[in-house]
Write an enzyme that holds these catalytic residues in place. Structure first.
Site, PDB file in Angstrom:
ATOM      1  N   LYS A   1       0.840  -1.200   0.000  1.00 18.54           N
ATOM      2  CA  LYS A   1       0.000   0.000   0.000  1.00 18.54           C
ATOM      3  C   LYS A   1       0.883   1.263   0.000  1.00 18.54           C
ATOM      4  CE  LYS A   1      -3.658  -2.464   2.491  1.00 18.54           C
ATOM      5  NZ  LYS A   1      -4.488  -2.530   3.720  1.00 18.54           N
TER       6      LYS A   1
ATOM      7  N   ARG B   1       4.109  -5.786   9.461  1.00 17.07           N
ATOM      8  CA  ARG B   1       3.243  -4.737  10.020  1.00 17.07           C
ATOM      9  C   ARG B   1       3.764  -4.231  11.364  1.00 17.07           C
ATOM     10  NH1 ARG B   1      -1.978  -8.097   8.011  1.00 17.07           N
ATOM     11  NH2 ARG B   1      -2.437  -6.911   6.098  1.00 17.07           N
TER      12      ARG B   1
ATOM     13  N   ARG C   1       0.924 -14.333   4.657  1.00 16.92           N
ATOM     14  CA  ARG C   1       0.016 -13.804   5.690  1.00 16.92           C
ATOM     15  C   ARG C   1       0.706 -13.800   7.066  1.00 16.92           C
ATOM     16  NH1 ARG C   1      -5.239 -11.812   4.607  1.00 16.92           N
ATOM     17  NH2 ARG C   1      -6.082 -12.961   6.380  1.00 16.92           N
TER      18      ARG C   1
ATOM     19  N   PHE D   1     -14.930   0.335   7.428  1.00 18.42           N
ATOM     20  CA  PHE D   1     -13.625   0.857   7.026  1.00 18.42           C
ATOM     21  C   PHE D   1     -13.455   0.939   5.509  1.00 18.42           C
ATOM     22  CE2 PHE D   1     -13.033  -3.769   7.712  1.00 18.42           C
ATOM     23  CZ  PHE D   1     -12.591  -4.145   6.452  1.00 18.42           C
TER      24      PHE D   1
ATOM     25  N   HIS E   1      -1.227  -5.802   1.869  1.00 19.73           N
ATOM     26  CA  HIS E   1      -2.358  -6.732   1.817  1.00 19.73           C
ATOM     27  C   HIS E   1      -1.845  -8.086   1.365  1.00 19.73           C
ATOM     28  CE1 HIS E   1      -6.226  -8.445   0.306  1.00 19.73           C
ATOM     29  NE2 HIS E   1      -5.490  -8.825  -0.717  1.00 19.73           N
TER      30      HIS E   1
END
Length: 376
Positions: free
Chosen positions: A99, A193, A173, A145, A206
């Site tokens: 992102k 993250r 993931r 969201f 993502h």
């Protein structure tokens, strides 16, 4: 011979002289790193079993391209049950969407993916419209969201990556960590993250949550049909061309090179992965024909596998970036300019990590060759 001593694939090669797609059985023998080819149309041996040092076991998967004596073969299927069971059972493809808040950390993210044995098999920087972002996240349109997510993803360029590896969906993931970076910092402090995320809105990247989702999402960015998906972000102005060469991609150096470029203050305005066939490599390097003795080897290297092409944007960037890449010979670069890209990541004058535009007047033309012609 026991079939367990070899892997068998169906392979295709486009013959540019005859304008024909030729099909072969391709055999790889891991014990001695040898290859063999059988012509399916003519039902005869095309290449007797021969040792070939430029190919390795990690290259053996459906969807990959391998270069055998200057022929770029597409491995399109497994040719026997043993190969499919041994090599194909755990191999998966997944989408990693970096992102806007994660794009500045693309080098670090790629290094982490490569360290987790995930191979980047496709990549593209693009700037999604609101409508495109909404289409991509359509399954979340009823969530609170949704609007803020679409706003973020369409606010600036993103980088879509196709990752391949054993159980790639779950591996990526897990590497991402919990969607809330604060939770990630508590529960998975080494995750992407946890290290780079800000809050639950800006969570860096993502990842597809299933094989079905991965197939759908990869098709969105890298369609198999004639259409090309969302456009690249090339601007063709005040720019220069940089190619991270196939050997550097194969050696897992992409993330390190991107980090070095960013650390030197250069702005990457477009990024895309290409598989360059030999005819296009000859055309791109034509200016070096008869001038540089390594011309033929340079062509072979560029067509050996996927490369990552960058448009670097800035004032007087063609000249300064050329200096940043360093002398073409990495040995000379290490003596004279040890902090340059070729000094740090190159091996020899052919495998010297990166190509960069030599003459400022050619910069836009080289960028256009990839981002307009090959991606057109």
């Amino acid at each position: 011979m026991d079939n367990k001593d070899r892997f068998a694939f169906l392979a295709e090669w486009y013959d540019p002289t005859a304008c024909l797609l030729r099909r072969y059985q391709f055999f790889y023998y891991p014990n001695d790193n040898s290859v063999e080819m059988f012509d399916l149309k003519n039902q005869r041996t095309f290449l007797r079993r021969t040792k070939y040092g430029d190919i390795h076991a990690k290259d053996m998967f459906v969807g990959n391209r391998v270069n055998i004596f200057s022929r770029q073969l597409n491995l399109v299927d497994y040719a026997d049950r043993y190969t499919a069971t041994k090599l194909g059972s755990k191999k998966e493809r997944t989408l990693a969407l970096i992102k806007p808040d994660g794009v500045p950390k693309i080098g670090d993210i790629l290094e982490m993916a490569i360290a987790a044995n995930l191979m980047v098999t496709n990549a593209k920087m693009t700037h999604l419209t609101w409508s495109q972002a909404a289409d991509f996240y359509v399954e979340h349109q009823s969530k609170l969201f949704f609007n803020s997510l679409v706003q973020l993803v369409s606010s600036a360029p993103v980088v879509a990556l196709e990752l391949m590896g054993d159980e790639a969906v779950s591996v990526w993931r897990k590497l991402l960590g919990p969607s809330d970076p604060e939770v990630a910092r508590r529960e998975a402090p080494q995750s992407i993250r946890a290290q780079f995320g800000t809050d639950s809105g800006k969570d860096v990247a993502h990842g597809s949550d299933s094989l079905a989702a991965a197939a759908r999402e990869l098709e969105f960015f890298f369609p198999t049909a004639i259409c090309h998906g969302p456009p690249n972000t090339a601007i063709y102005l005040d720019c220069t061309c940089c190619i991270i060469k196939p050997h550097a991609v194969a050696e897992g150096l992409t993330g390190k090179i991107l980090n070095s470029i960013a650390a030197a203050g250069y702005h990457i305005s477009a990024l895309e992965m290409f598989n360059v066939d030999r005819a296009n490599a000859e055309e791109f390097y034509e200016v070096y024909k008869g001038v540089v003795i390594e011309y033929v080897d340079m062509v072979t290297e560029l067509s050996l596998g996927p490369c990552m092409v960058l448009e670097i944007h800035g004032t007087d960037v063609a000249k300064t970036f050329r200096e940043f890449c360093g002398p073409a010979d990495p040995e000379i670069a290490r003596h004279l300019r040890p902090t340059t890209l070729r000094a740090l990541y190159g091996t020899d004058k052919v495998k010297n990590a990166v190509h960069c535009t030599d003459l400022p007047e050619d910069a836009v033309l080289e960028v256009q060759y990839f981002f307009k012609i090959l991606d057109g």
